[in-house]
Design a protein around this motif. Sequence first.
Motif, PDB file in Angstrom:
ATOM      1  N   VAL A 180     -92.179  -3.696 -57.705  1.00  0.00           N
ATOM      2  CA  VAL A 180     -90.832  -3.768 -58.335  1.00  0.00           C
ATOM      3  C   VAL A 180     -91.147  -3.316 -59.706  1.00  0.00           C
ATOM      4  O   VAL A 180     -91.746  -3.553 -60.448  1.00  0.00           O
ATOM      5  CB  VAL A 180     -90.708  -5.137 -58.313  1.00  0.00           C
ATOM      6  N   PRO A 181     -90.411  -1.944 -59.914  1.00  0.00           N
ATOM      7  CA  PRO A 181     -90.591  -1.470 -61.232  1.00  0.00           C
ATOM      8  C   PRO A 181     -89.699  -2.025 -62.192  1.00  0.00           C
ATOM      9  O   PRO A 181     -88.497  -1.623 -62.602  1.00  0.00           O
ATOM     10  CB  PRO A 181     -89.985  -0.042 -61.033  1.00  0.00           C
ATOM     11  N   VAL A 182     -89.973  -3.203 -62.698  1.00  0.00           N
ATOM     12  CA  VAL A 182     -89.285  -3.986 -63.597  1.00  0.00           C
ATOM     13  C   VAL A 182     -88.846  -3.152 -64.891  1.00  0.00           C
ATOM     14  O   VAL A 182     -87.492  -3.110 -65.078  1.00  0.00           O
ATOM     15  CB  VAL A 182     -89.771  -5.454 -64.004  1.00  0.00           C
ATOM     16  N   PRO A 183     -89.486  -2.721 -65.565  1.00  0.00           N
ATOM     17  CA  PRO A 183     -89.221  -1.896 -66.872  1.00  0.00           C
ATOM     18  C   PRO A 183     -88.168  -0.682 -66.400  1.00  0.00           C
ATOM     19  O   PRO A 183     -87.147  -0.428 -67.158  1.00  0.00           O
ATOM     20  CB  PRO A 183     -90.549  -1.150 -67.169  1.00  0.00           C
ATOM     21  N   THR A 184     -88.331  -0.066 -65.142  1.00  0.00           N
ATOM     22  CA  THR A 184     -87.507   0.989 -64.965  1.00  0.00           C
ATOM     23  C   THR A 184     -85.814   0.423 -64.720  1.00  0.00           C
ATOM     24  O   THR A 184     -84.902   0.920 -65.175  1.00  0.00           O
ATOM     25  CB  THR A 184     -87.870   1.601 -63.626  1.00  0.00           C
ATOM     26  N   VAL A 185     -85.866  -0.871 -63.970  1.00  0.00           N
ATOM     27  CA  VAL A 185     -84.775  -1.429 -63.662  1.00  0.00           C
ATOM     28  C   VAL A 185     -84.013  -2.098 -64.881  1.00  0.00           C
ATOM     29  O   VAL A 185     -82.801  -1.705 -65.004  1.00  0.00           O
ATOM     30  CB  VAL A 185     -84.720  -2.572 -62.616  1.00  0.00           C
ATOM     31  N   LEU A 186     -84.876  -2.528 -65.703  1.00  0.00           N
ATOM     32  CA  LEU A 186     -84.246  -2.986 -67.017  1.00  0.00           C
ATOM     33  C   LEU A 186     -83.507  -1.958 -67.855  1.00  0.00           C
ATOM     34  O   LEU A 186     -82.645  -2.020 -68.722  1.00  0.00           O
ATOM     35  CB  LEU A 186     -85.246  -3.846 -67.818  1.00  0.00           C
ATOM     36  N   ASP A 187     -84.412  -0.744 -67.884  1.00  0.00           N
ATOM     37  CA  ASP A 187     -83.904   0.409 -68.906  1.00  0.00           C
ATOM     38  C   ASP A 187     -82.392   0.849 -68.309  1.00  0.00           C
ATOM     39  O   ASP A 187     -81.738   1.293 -69.077  1.00  0.00           O
ATOM     40  CB  ASP A 187     -85.154   1.514 -68.902  1.00  0.00           C
ATOM     41  N   LEU A 188     -82.666   1.049 -67.037  1.00  0.00           N
ATOM     42  CA  LEU A 188     -81.290   1.563 -66.395  1.00  0.00           C
ATOM     43  C   LEU A 188     -80.200   0.536 -66.543  1.00  0.00           C
ATOM     44  O   LEU A 188     -79.150   1.260 -67.098  1.00  0.00           O
ATOM     45  CB  LEU A 188     -81.457   1.582 -64.849  1.00  0.00           C
ATOM     46  N   ALA A 189     -80.397  -0.812 -66.463  1.00  0.00           N
ATOM     47  CA  ALA A 189     -79.235  -1.659 -66.579  1.00  0.00           C
ATOM     48  C   ALA A 189     -78.794  -1.661 -68.280  1.00  0.00           C
ATOM     49  O   ALA A 189     -77.635  -1.535 -68.448  1.00  0.00           O
ATOM     50  CB  ALA A 189     -80.003  -3.223 -66.386  1.00  0.00           C
ATOM     51  N   LYS A 190     -79.742  -1.401 -69.043  1.00  0.00           N
ATOM     52  CA  LYS A 190     -79.410  -1.239 -70.499  1.00  0.00           C
ATOM     53  C   LYS A 190     -78.755  -0.043 -70.578  1.00  0.00           C
ATOM     54  O   LYS A 190     -77.588  -0.177 -71.609  1.00  0.00           O
ATOM     55  CB  LYS A 190     -80.597  -1.238 -71.473  1.00  0.00           C
ATOM     56  N   ASP A 191     -78.972   0.918 -70.221  1.00  0.00           N
ATOM     57  CA  ASP A 191     -78.442   2.249 -70.368  1.00  0.00           C
ATOM     58  C   ASP A 191     -76.826   2.310 -69.844  1.00  0.00           C
ATOM     59  O   ASP A 191     -76.304   2.773 -70.523  1.00  0.00           O
ATOM     60  CB  ASP A 191     -79.052   3.257 -69.663  1.00  0.00           C
ATOM     61  N   VAL A 192     -76.654   1.516 -68.663  1.00  0.00           N
ATOM     62  CA  VAL A 192     -75.460   1.370 -67.983  1.00  0.00           C
ATOM     63  C   VAL A 192     -74.572   0.539 -68.809  1.00  0.00           C
ATOM     64  O   VAL A 192     -73.411   0.651 -69.353  1.00  0.00           O
ATOM     65  CB  VAL A 192     -75.381   1.142 -66.703  1.00  0.00           C
ATOM     66  N   ALA A 193     -75.255  -0.423 -69.248  1.00  0.00           N
ATOM     67  CA  ALA A 193     -74.427  -1.594 -70.005  1.00  0.00           C
ATOM     68  C   ALA A 193     -74.102  -1.151 -71.496  1.00  0.00           C
ATOM     69  O   ALA A 193     -72.887  -1.348 -72.000  1.00  0.00           O
ATOM     70  CB  ALA A 193     -75.352  -2.876 -70.148  1.00  0.00           C
ATOM     71  N   HIS A 194     -74.795  -0.528 -72.064  1.00  0.00           N
ATOM     72  CA  HIS A 194     -74.338   0.114 -73.387  1.00  0.00           C
ATOM     73  C   HIS A 194     -73.367   1.349 -73.376  1.00  0.00           C
ATOM     74  O   HIS A 194     -72.645   1.547 -74.323  1.00  0.00           O
ATOM     75  CB  HIS A 194     -75.813   0.349 -74.187  1.00  0.00           C
ATOM     76  N   GLN A 195     -73.795   2.260 -72.147  1.00  0.00           N
ATOM     77  CA  GLN A 195     -73.130   3.549 -72.355  1.00  0.00           C
ATOM     78  C   GLN A 195     -71.732   3.448 -71.426  1.00  0.00           C
ATOM     79  O   GLN A 195     -71.149   4.742 -71.524  1.00  0.00           O
ATOM     80  CB  GLN A 195     -73.917   4.716 -72.267  1.00  0.00           C
ATOM     81  N   VAL A 196     -71.789   2.763 -70.275  1.00  0.00           N
ATOM     82  CA  VAL A 196     -70.648   2.797 -69.401  1.00  0.00           C
ATOM     83  C   VAL A 196     -69.986   1.492 -69.528  1.00  0.00           C
ATOM     84  O   VAL A 196     -68.757   1.354 -70.300  1.00  0.00           O
ATOM     85  CB  VAL A 196     -70.766   2.902 -67.949  1.00  0.00           C
ATOM     86  N   LEU A 197     -70.342   0.277 -69.191  1.00  0.00           N
ATOM     87  CA  LEU A 197     -69.689  -0.862 -69.144  1.00  0.00           C
ATOM     88  C   LEU A 197     -70.623  -1.989 -68.700  1.00  0.00           C
ATOM     89  O   LEU A 197     -71.550  -1.716 -67.570  1.00  0.00           O
ATOM     90  CB  LEU A 197     -68.308  -0.932 -68.501  1.00  0.00           C
ATOM     91  N   ARG A 198     -70.875  -3.384 -69.393  1.00  0.00           N
ATOM     92  CA  ARG A 198     -71.648  -4.311 -68.910  1.00  0.00           C
ATOM     93  C   ARG A 198     -71.623  -4.716 -67.588  1.00  0.00           C
ATOM     94  O   ARG A 198     -72.819  -4.518 -66.991  1.00  0.00           O
ATOM     95  CB  ARG A 198     -71.380  -5.262 -69.825  1.00  0.00           C
ATOM     96  N   PRO A 199     -70.619  -4.585 -66.790  1.00  0.00           N
ATOM     97  CA  PRO A 199     -70.694  -5.080 -65.349  1.00  0.00           C
ATOM     98  C   PRO A 199     -71.224  -4.071 -64.636  1.00  0.00           C
ATOM     99  O   PRO A 199     -71.579  -4.222 -63.338  1.00  0.00           O
ATOM    100  CB  PRO A 199     -69.012  -5.316 -65.043  1.00  0.00           C
ATOM    101  N   GLY A 200     -71.291  -2.781 -65.114  1.00  0.00           N
ATOM    102  CA  GLY A 200     -71.652  -1.763 -64.265  1.00  0.00           C
ATOM    103  C   GLY A 200     -73.225  -2.011 -64.224  1.00  0.00           C
ATOM    104  O   GLY A 200     -73.695  -1.138 -63.532  1.00  0.00           O
ATOM    105  N   ALA A 201     -73.741  -2.497 -65.001  1.00  0.00           N
ATOM    106  CA  ALA A 201     -75.325  -2.738 -65.081  1.00  0.00           C
ATOM    107  C   ALA A 201     -75.862  -3.338 -63.668  1.00  0.00           C
ATOM    108  O   ALA A 201     -76.862  -2.534 -62.986  1.00  0.00           O
ATOM    109  CB  ALA A 201     -75.731  -3.385 -66.301  1.00  0.00           C
TER     110      ALA A 201
END
Length: 85
Positions: free
Chosen positions: A22-43
Amino acid sequence: MTVMDDWVTAACAELGLDPAKVPVPTVLDLAKDVAHQVLRPGAPVSAYLLGVAVGRGAEPAAAAARLSALAGTWPVELDGTAPAG
């Protein structure tokens, strides 16, 4: 161990998965990017889509990088809405 480690280990046991894969840091980085640059529920939705892609054979880091890059180009107004037109 951290709470995240404990959670991932327990969730993997529940689903019959190997927590070492499970690539936890990869998933968390993606979630951060989407939450901050698209919208939070998109994470969480994006994390799910990443999982589907990986389940179909995509390499996790490469798929996450593609989604993060897409999020980085997403047109969003300062109020969080899509631009008109």
